[in-house]
Structure formats: C-alpha cells, structure tokens
Design an enzyme around this catalytic site. Structure first.
Site, mmCIF file in Angstrom:
data_model
loop_
_atom_site.group_PDB
_atom_site.id
_atom_site.type_symbol
_atom_site.label_atom_id
_atom_site.label_comp_id
_atom_site.label_asym_id
_atom_site.label_seq_id
_atom_site.Cartn_x
_atom_site.Cartn_y
_atom_site.Cartn_z
ATOM 1 C CD GLU A 34 -2.768 1.175 2.460
ATOM 2 O OE1 GLU A 34 -2.775 0.221 3.260
ATOM 3 O OE2 GLU A 34 -3.450 2.200 2.603
ATOM 4 N NE ARG A 258 4.052 -8.098 11.523
ATOM 5 C CZ ARG A 258 3.613 -7.201 10.641
ATOM 6 N NH1 ARG A 258 2.609 -7.488 9.847
ATOM 7 N NH2 ARG A 258 4.167 -6.027 10.570
ATOM 8 C CE LYS A 268 3.028 0.219 4.831
ATOM 9 N NZ LYS A 268 2.498 -0.003 3.479
HETATM 10 P P1 ATP Z 1 2.566 -2.035 7.945
HETATM 11 O O1 ATP Z 1 1.764 -2.664 9.039
HETATM 12 O O2 ATP Z 1 3.990 -1.830 8.270
HETATM 13 O O3 ATP Z 1 1.931 -0.812 7.372
HETATM 14 P P2 ATP Z 1 1.413 -3.502 5.861
HETATM 15 O O4 ATP Z 1 1.250 -4.978 5.890
HETATM 16 O O5 ATP Z 1 0.213 -2.684 6.094
HETATM 17 O O6 ATP Z 1 2.589 -3.130 6.807
HETATM 18 P P3 ATP Z 1 1.588 -3.343 3.060
HETATM 19 O O7 ATP Z 1 2.073 -2.239 2.227
HETATM 20 O O8 ATP Z 1 0.152 -3.671 3.043
HETATM 21 O O9 ATP Z 1 2.050 -3.031 4.532
HETATM 22 O O10 ATP Z 1 2.458 -4.644 2.821
HETATM 23 C C1 ATP Z 1 2.864 -5.127 1.578
HETATM 24 C C2 ATP Z 1 3.240 -6.570 1.742
HETATM 25 O O11 ATP Z 1 4.316 -6.690 2.663
HETATM 26 C C3 ATP Z 1 2.092 -7.377 2.291
HETATM 27 O O12 ATP Z 1 1.973 -8.563 1.528
HETATM 28 C C4 ATP Z 1 2.479 -7.667 3.704
HETATM 29 O O13 ATP Z 1 1.992 -8.891 4.137
HETATM 30 C C5 ATP Z 1 4.004 -7.652 3.634
HETATM 31 N N1 ATP Z 1 4.569 -7.272 4.933
HETATM 32 C C6 ATP Z 1 4.344 -6.154 5.636
HETATM 33 N N2 ATP Z 1 4.998 -6.172 6.818
HETATM 34 C C7 ATP Z 1 5.673 -7.343 6.848
HETATM 35 C C8 ATP Z 1 6.540 -7.972 7.798
HETATM 36 N N3 ATP Z 1 6.844 -7.386 8.960
HETATM 37 N N4 ATP Z 1 7.048 -9.185 7.493
HETATM 38 C C9 ATP Z 1 6.753 -9.778 6.323
HETATM 39 N N5 ATP Z 1 5.947 -9.251 5.398
HETATM 40 C C10 ATP Z 1 5.407 -8.051 5.643
HETATM 41 MG MG MG Z 2 -1.500 -2.816 4.810
#
Ligand code: ATP
Ligand code: MG
Length: 556
Positions: A34, A258, A268
C-alpha cells in the site's frame, strides 16, 4: 538464495501444484504494497519471498500498488517503493495498480448484487458493529438486509454518482450472520469517501475495502500463489467466497509469519509518527528500519537478501534478533569493503627521532580478503600522527597491549614505536604522546625480531583530511518497543546518534564514492552519507566490527 537448504512450506505447496499440473504449472506471485509509507525490512522479507519463488520456479512477480485508501496514499511513496524493490535486486513483470481495476471491481460488486449476494446498508458504523454480535453470539440482520435486487442496484449506482455523504451508506456482502468467523458476517465491500485519489483523482467517491479489492486484483492478474502474513488467515474464507461467487480466476492465499525484529518497530503507521514528530530526520534516517535508511546507512542488497534467506519462512510468529541482520552485513562488507585508516577521537603522537621533513608512502592493501589484497593505495607517514585516545593509557593494565609509558606497539603498515613520554593539560587530559621508532622494523621488511602484541591505526597529521562521522546505536532501548501498554516513544534511546564533528581520515578517502563501503580499521564499516558535499565529507557507520552474534551462535 542458497540452494542447499530444505524447501519452505510454500515451496512445498508450489511443487505439489506443479506436480498436479495446477495452472499449467505456472507460478505467478505479486508484491502488493500500500503506497502509504516507505518500505521497511519486514517488506524486504515479503519481497524476497515473492520474487524468490518466481525466480525459483521460472515464474513472474507483479508489483501491485494496493492503492484503495485515497486519504493516506501518495505518489512519493510509489516512487520510493519502486526504487527500493529495484535496489534489492528484483525486477517485476508488471507495474500495476489496484486503482486501475476500480471499474472492474465495481462491476464485480454489481454481479454480486444481481445474484442477491450483496446489499446496500444505511446503518451507521456503530449499528453495524453492534449487529455483528460477538464470536460466541450470532449477529442480527440489518433492517436493510432484505432490500430488493433492483433497489440495491439503484442505490449502489447512486452511491457511485455521489448522491450520498461519507458514511451514509455501505455495500455489504450477504453471507452468514452466524458464522464463527466474524469476517463472514456480512462484511463491508464498499464505503463512501469523497476524497481525492493519487491516481484516479475525483473519478470515484466509493472505494472497495481491502477484502473486496485484494483477492479480486489477484484474480484479475491470474496470480497463482498470493502470499500474505498470518493476520490474514481469518480473511481467507472471505477471499475464497468472493472468488467462488464471482466465478473468476481461482487465486489462492497462503500465509507466513511476518518479520518481527528486536529493538525495531515494524509498522508504517508508527514509523510515520517517528518522522512527523521529529524523533528522526526522515524516512531515511539511518536509524530507521526502512530500506531507504538501511541503504543510506551502508547496508548492501546482498546482505539483506542473505538475512531474509537465513530467517526463513515460518507458519508461526517469532522474533528475530536484530544482530543477525548486523552479522549478515558484516559478513558481506568484510569481503568487499576497502580498508582505510581513520581516527575518530584524535590525540597527537610525535616520533621524536623521525626526521622533521621526511614523508614516506606505504602500500596499504585495499582488502586482504581479495586476491592480491585488492590492490593498494599509498598511505603517507610522517613525524606527527593522529592516533586514538583510547590507544594510550597512562597507567596501563596488565593485558593492555597498546601504548603507555615504556610500551611498544606497531603502527599499521609502518614501524614499531616505543612510548617515551607524554604531556597532559591542567584537567589531566593527555594532549601529546612522544615516541621513538625503530627504523629497521618497517612492515614487510622487519629486521628487529621484536614481537609486539598490538597494532594500532593512525593518520599522518599534515596529510589528514577532516570528516564528520555519525555513529548509530539502536533507536529503542527495549527489545520490544511496541510490546507493552506504554507509548513506544518513551523507549527511544537518547544515545542512538553520536556525531563526531571532526575526525581525521587518510587522504585517499577524499575520493570516497557514494554507496561504497569502507572498513575504517578497528572502527567498523562506513559509507558516505548523502549530506556530504564538495569539501565536506560525512560518513555513516553501518555497523561495528565486533561480531557478537557469531559468539552467541557458537554458544548454542
Ligand atoms: P505495515 O503494518 O507496516 O503498514 P502492511 O502490511 O500494512 O505493513 P503493506 O504495504 O500492506 O504493509 O504490505 C505489503 C506486503 O508486505 C504485504 O503482503 C504484507 O503482508 C508484507 N509485509 C508487511 N509487513 C511485513 C513484515 N513485517 N514481514 C513480512 N511481510 C510483511
Ligand atoms: Mg496494509
């Protein structure tokens, strides 16, 4: 990726699918960020996994921006994400945007309404939450649940046309209000948001929810293996339900644990808070866990890929020691970084029996790990040198093998010197050290047979260049800064950045190149910071030389 390790569970699934001829043996993954912030080391795990799977099975990976949340998303983030993925060493097959599917996803919603599987609900968010029940108690139907298909179609069209205010109506899937899975209790598919979108502008005022955009986007792109993190396990039933009802390409979702890391925030939203509230200088402040910060700090793509490979892919939550990441970068830089001398905390050493105007140039190997030492550079030597304060002790302890009254030490690449005397100021600080040198003890042609235990680094005073040096420590002083009820901002390490405004470095470093690593002998690995300018060198310490992790591993 090392080939000698055993398959992870997702690779096992894929190999089984290939054996069964599923999707014609095709493997197509996606990385779906995102664009609401900069990527962090957790995303690197997902990137390495998704792109790594495609590489291993001759497939492809899409870079898909999951941009269905107009308020929080920006083009700046899109650009940084692309830069980071490329820098990590991966090429996407297609650059795609969920927002490009808004019309198609809208039509999917219309299809569900026509099948009697979706309805427009006028209930408020509070009413919907209240109707949902609890995990142990079934939900109650909304008074709008039995609207006719015609009425739903008309209202949904009106929602799109902008006839309603934010929050006035939503579109919900009609599934099962008694489901033990709360996500199946008539989840919201669309909400009204009169907001400007970074790509579609003002074309839309209704936006699909994650659950009604993600799987649909996967399906549109014919993604075969959609991997995400464990939090999405309860969403899987809904993911499958939408695909079944719509009879579209059957993408499948798989979940892995994760990345969580000690002393590190991995969200983020919270990282944005650190930036906005001025705890760090920006998303790429070298203390941040973002890819851009790691790059600026001197981490290499290879070290991050190696780290992701070592931590592996698990089905259960765990927490990785941040020192493993440091270990990986140390290993990589040891092989590639050029050795240089820099004195961070200088005190002057005068070689009293060395001729005043004499200068010698010694050959210093660039990297003893490389063939032929990676070539050499000329290191100037003269009567006056800078050495580290910590390499002198007025009253040396028994195992101190550096300088002290009467003690001998080797100067790296040069001679053995013996401390004859020293000077102090009124506060008792050492201000100058006087030594004699042994002319026959020159490195490489030492005639003296004298064994000295210590070798120290130095920089010739008249040849030294100045540089600002930034040393980093962990940004948080507790292992799990987000773990308890307290505010993570209370756990910020006040000593996480130490700036040395004027260190002395050997003259060759005037030619230091951006994005190249240098080992400052005995001090760690360093790289030029982007704040450097002509005549002003600024170095970041990537990591120290001390290898605490390897010791820990040996103990186990
Ligand atoms: P955040 O909570 O940091 O905002 P998010 O999952 O909302 O992370 P996205 O941009 O939606 O962020 O994530 C893109 C991809 O990265 C998704 O497939 C998500 O599962 C993966 N991802 C995000 N954080 C992690 C993590 N700590 N370990 C492994 N994969 C991750
Ligand atoms: Mg997300």
């Amino acid at each position: 990726m090392s080939e000698d390790r055993s398959l992870n569970f997702i690779e096992e699934i894929i190999e089984e699918d290939i054996r069964n001829g599923k999707n014609g043996g095709r493997v197509h993954t996606r990385f779906p960020p995102e664009p609401n912030g900069y990527l962090h080391i957790g995303h690197a795990k997902s990137i390495c996994l998704n792109f790594g799977l495609a590489q291993r099975y001759n497939g492809q990976t899409n870079l898909r921006f999951d941009d269905t949340n107009p308020e929080k998303e920006e083009t700046e983030y899109v650009e940084s994400i692309k830069e980071d993925v490329k820098w990590l060493g991966f090429n996407w097959a297609n650059e795609l945007y969920a927002s490009d599917y808004f019309e198609q996803i809208y039509q999917f919603a219309v299809t569900l309404i026509k099948k009697g599987k979706a309805y427009v609900d006028d209930s408020t968010p509070e009413e919907i939450a209240e109707q949902k029940g609890t995990p142990t108690e079934p939900g109650r139907p909304s008074p709008f649940r039995e609207r006719s298909i015609e009425e739903n179609l008309r209202l949904f069209e009106e929602m799109r046309a902008g006839n309603y205010q934010d929050g006035e109506k939503v579109l919900r899937a009609k599934i099962d209000l008694a489901s033990p899975n709360m996500h199946m209790r008539d989840p919201i598919m669309y909400r009204i948001r009169h907001a400007h979108h970074h790509r579609t502008g003002d074309a839309w005022c209704i936006y699909p929810m994650y659950d009604f955009a993600h799987g649909q986007s996967d399906s549109i792109e014919e993604i075969t293996h959609s991997v995400c993190t464990l939090e999405f396990i309860p969403h899987r039933a809904l993911y499958d339900w939408f695909i079944e009802q719509l009879e579209i390409f059957p993408s499948r979702q798989y979940e892995f644990a994760r990345l969580n890391m000690t002393y590190t925030l991995m969200s983020k939203r919270r990282l944005l808070q650190l930036v906005n509230e001025g705890f760090v200088s920006g998303w790429d402040d070298p203390r941040m866990p973002t890819i851009s910060a790691l790059r600026r700090r001197g981490f290499t793509p290879a070290s991050i890929r190696e780290f992701c490979d070592r931590i592996g892919i698990a089905k259960r939550e765990n927490i990785i020691d941040v020192s493993l990441l440091e270990f990986c970068v140390r290993e990589d830089l040891n092989k590639t970084a050029w050795r240089r001398q820099a004195v961070l905390d200088p005190v002057k050493l005068v070689i009293t029996n060395y001729p005043e105007d004499q200068v010698e140039f010694f050959d210093g190997e660039n990297n003893p790990e490389e063939e032929n030492g990676g070539g050499t550079r000329a290191v100037p030597f003269s009567r006056e040198l800078w050495i580290e304060h910590e390499d002198f002790m007025e009253n040396p302890t028994k195992k101190y093998f550096r300088l002290g009254p009467g003690l001998m030490v080797r100067l790296k690449h040069a001679y053995i010197v013996k401390c004859e005397s020293f000077e102090k100021d009124e506060q008792g600080n050492i201000t100058e050290i006087h030594c004699s040198y042994l002319p026959e003890s020159k490195s490489g042609s030492d005639q003296t047979q004298i064994k000295v235990k210590g070798t120290i680094h130095w920089v010739s005073v008249p040849h030294a260049e100045k540089a600002e040096i930034r040393l980093y420590d962990r940004l948080f002083n507790v292992e799990d800064p987000a773990g308890d009820d307290s505010d993570f901002r209370e756990h910020i390490n006040p000593q996480s950045l130490q700036v040395i405004p004027e260190a002395y470095i050997e003259p060759d470093l005037k030619n230091a190149e951006a994005h190249k690593s240098y080992q400052f002998i005995r001090k760690g690995y360093f790289t030029l910071d982007k704040d450097s300018a002509p005549g002003k060198l600024v170095f970041n310490r990537t990591v120290t030389l001390k290898d605490t992790w390897a010791k820990e591993v040996k103990k186990q």
